[in-house]
Design a protein around this motif. Structure first.
Motif, PDB file in Angstrom:
ATOM      1  N   ILE A 128      44.929  41.370  39.784  1.00 27.91           N
ATOM      2  CA  ILE A 128      46.010  41.469  40.931  1.00 27.91           C
ATOM      3  C   ILE A 128      47.158  40.285  40.813  1.00 27.91           C
ATOM      4  O   ILE A 128      47.994  40.602  41.399  1.00 27.91           O
ATOM      5  N   PHE A 129      46.799  39.607  39.850  1.00 33.39           N
ATOM      6  CA  PHE A 129      48.008  38.565  39.511  1.00 33.39           C
ATOM      7  C   PHE A 129      48.760  38.915  38.356  1.00 33.39           C
ATOM      8  O   PHE A 129      49.564  38.251  37.573  1.00 33.39           O
ATOM      9  N   SER A 130      48.770  40.287  38.017  1.00 30.05           N
ATOM     10  CA  SER A 130      49.653  40.689  36.845  1.00 30.05           C
ATOM     11  C   SER A 130      50.738  41.423  37.444  1.00 30.05           C
ATOM     12  O   SER A 130      51.270  41.387  38.612  1.00 30.05           O
ATOM     13  N   ASP A 131      51.681  42.116  36.540  1.00 32.81           N
ATOM     14  CA  ASP A 131      52.707  42.718  36.817  1.00 32.81           C
ATOM     15  C   ASP A 131      52.441  44.244  37.588  1.00 32.81           C
ATOM     16  O   ASP A 131      53.343  44.781  37.991  1.00 32.81           O
ATOM     17  N   ALA A 132      51.036  44.508  37.562  1.00 32.37           N
ATOM     18  CA  ALA A 132      50.856  45.975  38.134  1.00 32.37           C
ATOM     19  C   ALA A 132      50.751  46.044  39.514  1.00 32.37           C
ATOM     20  O   ALA A 132      50.493  44.754  40.218  1.00 32.37           O
ATOM     21  N   VAL A 133      50.919  46.794  40.083  1.00 33.90           N
ATOM     22  CA  VAL A 133      50.611  47.158  41.461  1.00 33.90           C
ATOM     23  C   VAL A 133      49.255  47.307  41.696  1.00 33.90           C
ATOM     24  O   VAL A 133      48.456  47.956  40.738  1.00 33.90           O
ATOM     25  N   SER A 134      48.276  46.838  42.566  1.00 37.74           N
ATOM     26  CA  SER A 134      47.115  46.676  42.716  1.00 37.74           C
ATOM     27  C   SER A 134      46.742  47.346  43.997  1.00 37.74           C
ATOM     28  O   SER A 134      47.349  46.999  45.036  1.00 37.74           O
ATOM     29  N   GLU A 175      57.096  54.580  46.243  1.00 40.22           N
ATOM     30  CA  GLU A 175      58.494  54.529  45.854  1.00 40.22           C
ATOM     31  C   GLU A 175      59.007  53.147  46.078  1.00 40.22           C
ATOM     32  O   GLU A 175      59.956  52.722  45.586  1.00 40.22           O
ATOM     33  N   LEU A 176      58.628  52.590  47.235  1.00 33.21           N
ATOM     34  CA  LEU A 176      59.034  51.309  47.525  1.00 33.21           C
ATOM     35  C   LEU A 176      58.649  50.058  46.806  1.00 33.21           C
ATOM     36  O   LEU A 176      59.183  48.995  46.761  1.00 33.21           O
ATOM     37  N   VAL A 177      57.281  50.210  46.236  1.00 29.90           N
ATOM     38  CA  VAL A 177      56.555  48.785  45.948  1.00 29.90           C
ATOM     39  C   VAL A 177      57.309  48.340  44.621  1.00 29.90           C
ATOM     40  O   VAL A 177      58.084  48.879  44.113  1.00 29.90           O
ATOM     41  N   HIS A 178      56.894  46.916  44.448  1.00 27.10           N
ATOM     42  CA  HIS A 178      57.583  46.357  43.319  1.00 27.10           C
ATOM     43  C   HIS A 178      56.529  45.756  42.520  1.00 27.10           C
ATOM     44  O   HIS A 178      55.130  45.924  43.085  1.00 27.10           O
ATOM     45  N   SER A 179      56.752  45.563  41.477  1.00 30.23           N
ATOM     46  CA  SER A 179      55.772  44.912  40.399  1.00 30.23           C
ATOM     47  C   SER A 179      54.951  43.762  40.894  1.00 30.23           C
ATOM     48  O   SER A 179      55.543  43.025  41.709  1.00 30.23           O
ATOM     49  N   GLY A 180      53.572  43.649  40.662  1.00 30.92           N
ATOM     50  CA  GLY A 180      52.824  42.575  41.333  1.00 30.92           C
ATOM     51  C   GLY A 180      52.124  42.974  42.893  1.00 30.92           C
ATOM     52  O   GLY A 180      51.576  41.918  43.501  1.00 30.92           O
ATOM     53  N   ASP A 181      52.629  43.869  43.587  1.00 31.85           N
ATOM     54  CA  ASP A 181      52.527  44.120  45.012  1.00 31.85           C
ATOM     55  C   ASP A 181      50.783  44.358  45.040  1.00 31.85           C
ATOM     56  O   ASP A 181      50.154  45.156  43.969  1.00 31.85           O
ATOM     57  N   GLU A 210      30.741  39.453  41.779  1.00 33.96           N
ATOM     58  CA  GLU A 210      30.509  40.614  40.834  1.00 33.96           C
ATOM     59  C   GLU A 210      32.001  41.032  40.594  1.00 33.96           C
ATOM     60  O   GLU A 210      32.209  41.355  39.510  1.00 33.96           O
ATOM     61  N   ILE A 211      32.851  41.019  41.452  1.00 30.14           N
ATOM     62  CA  ILE A 211      34.300  41.443  41.153  1.00 30.14           C
ATOM     63  C   ILE A 211      34.967  40.522  40.442  1.00 30.14           C
ATOM     64  O   ILE A 211      35.866  40.819  39.559  1.00 30.14           O
ATOM     65  N   GLU A 212      34.820  39.206  40.758  1.00 30.48           N
ATOM     66  CA  GLU A 212      35.476  38.132  39.925  1.00 30.48           C
ATOM     67  C   GLU A 212      35.050  38.150  38.435  1.00 30.48           C
ATOM     68  O   GLU A 212      35.724  37.918  37.625  1.00 30.48           O
ATOM     69  N   ALA A 213      33.781  38.368  38.267  1.00 32.34           N
ATOM     70  CA  ALA A 213      33.275  38.764  36.795  1.00 32.34           C
ATOM     71  C   ALA A 213      34.346  39.504  35.965  1.00 32.34           C
ATOM     72  O   ALA A 213      34.207  39.715  34.678  1.00 32.34           O
ATOM     73  N   ILE A 214      34.609  40.578  36.663  1.00 33.18           N
ATOM     74  CA  ILE A 214      35.562  41.690  35.855  1.00 33.18           C
ATOM     75  C   ILE A 214      37.060  41.119  35.607  1.00 33.18           C
ATOM     76  O   ILE A 214      37.756  41.880  34.904  1.00 33.18           O
ATOM     77  N   GLY A 215      37.292  39.820  35.923  1.00 32.58           N
ATOM     78  CA  GLY A 215      38.647  39.434  36.025  1.00 32.58           C
ATOM     79  C   GLY A 215      39.634  39.831  36.928  1.00 32.58           C
ATOM     80  O   GLY A 215      40.767  40.236  36.746  1.00 32.58           O
ATOM     81  N   PHE A 216      38.910  40.031  38.421  1.00 31.89           N
ATOM     82  CA  PHE A 216      39.857  40.358  39.218  1.00 31.89           C
ATOM     83  C   PHE A 216      41.301  39.639  39.355  1.00 31.89           C
ATOM     84  O   PHE A 216      42.277  40.286  39.340  1.00 31.89           O
ATOM     85  N   ASP A 217      41.062  38.604  39.286  1.00 29.77           N
ATOM     86  CA  ASP A 217      42.390  37.746  39.587  1.00 29.77           C
ATOM     87  C   ASP A 217      43.391  38.188  38.303  1.00 29.77           C
ATOM     88  O   ASP A 217      44.541  37.951  38.745  1.00 29.77           O
ATOM     89  N   GLU A 218      42.751  38.105  37.225  1.00 34.37           N
ATOM     90  CA  GLU A 218      43.978  38.618  36.048  1.00 34.37           C
ATOM     91  C   GLU A 218      44.621  40.143  36.395  1.00 34.37           C
ATOM     92  O   GLU A 218      45.686  40.331  36.224  1.00 34.37           O
TER      93      GLU A 218
END
Length: 151
Positions: free
Chosen positions: A95-101, A20-26, A85-93
């Motif tokens: 976690i640096f999006s507007d979604a909560v990860s 309930e507290l988190v923000h976009s991109g957290d 392996e995780i970088e290959a799936i676009g990890f940075d894209e």
């Protein structure tokens, strides 16, 4: 901050309060032994994000995506053998999006975690009872000062 919980429901309730507290991109990193309650905590965060679909652990797919008040990217990196392996799936894209990860088993890829994040560690406390868990929540970065409201 430390919390003692005694049921899966109370683990989810704490997760819901955080959701309930988190923000976009957290970014929320979760660690703990097998069966400690990482996915229950994640289900609670999803409830707090008003996600209505069932949350399942993405153990074999690495990441699941959900829509709610905010989008959620739910990672389970337990089976990741190499950070590449995780970088290959676009990890940075992701976690640096507007979604909560949320990243379960984040200790396995600690070198890829951004400096600013929330770190949740769930430990079983068998000497207090079979279902007792200690949940420690720490945050790194001023953007997460809102965590103080969890008390």
């Amino acid at each position: 901050m430390e919390f003692i919980v005694d049921t899966a429901d109370s683990t989810m309730m704490l997760g819901r309060k955080l959701g309930e507290l988190v923000h976009s991109g957290d970014i929320i990193c979760i660690t703990g032994d097998l069966g400690a309650g990482k996915t229950h905590f994640t289900k609670g965060v999803a409830q707090g994000l008003e996600i209505n679909e069932p949350i399942t652990s993405p153990t074999f797919t690495i990441v699941n995506e959900y829509e709610g008040r905010l989008k959620l990217h739910h990672f389970d990196v337990y089976r990741v053998c190499d950070p590449d392996e995780i970088e290959a799936i676009g990890f940075d894209e992701y976690i640096f999006s507007d979604a909560v990860s949320i990243i379960e088993w984040s200790n396995f890829i600690e070198e890829l975690i951004p400096r600013e994040h929330i770190w949740v560690d769930i430990k079983k406390v068998p000497e207090l009872g079979i279902d007792i868990r200690k949940i420690s929540i720490n945050y790194y970065g001023d953007r997460y000062n809102y965590i103080k409201e969890l008390k």
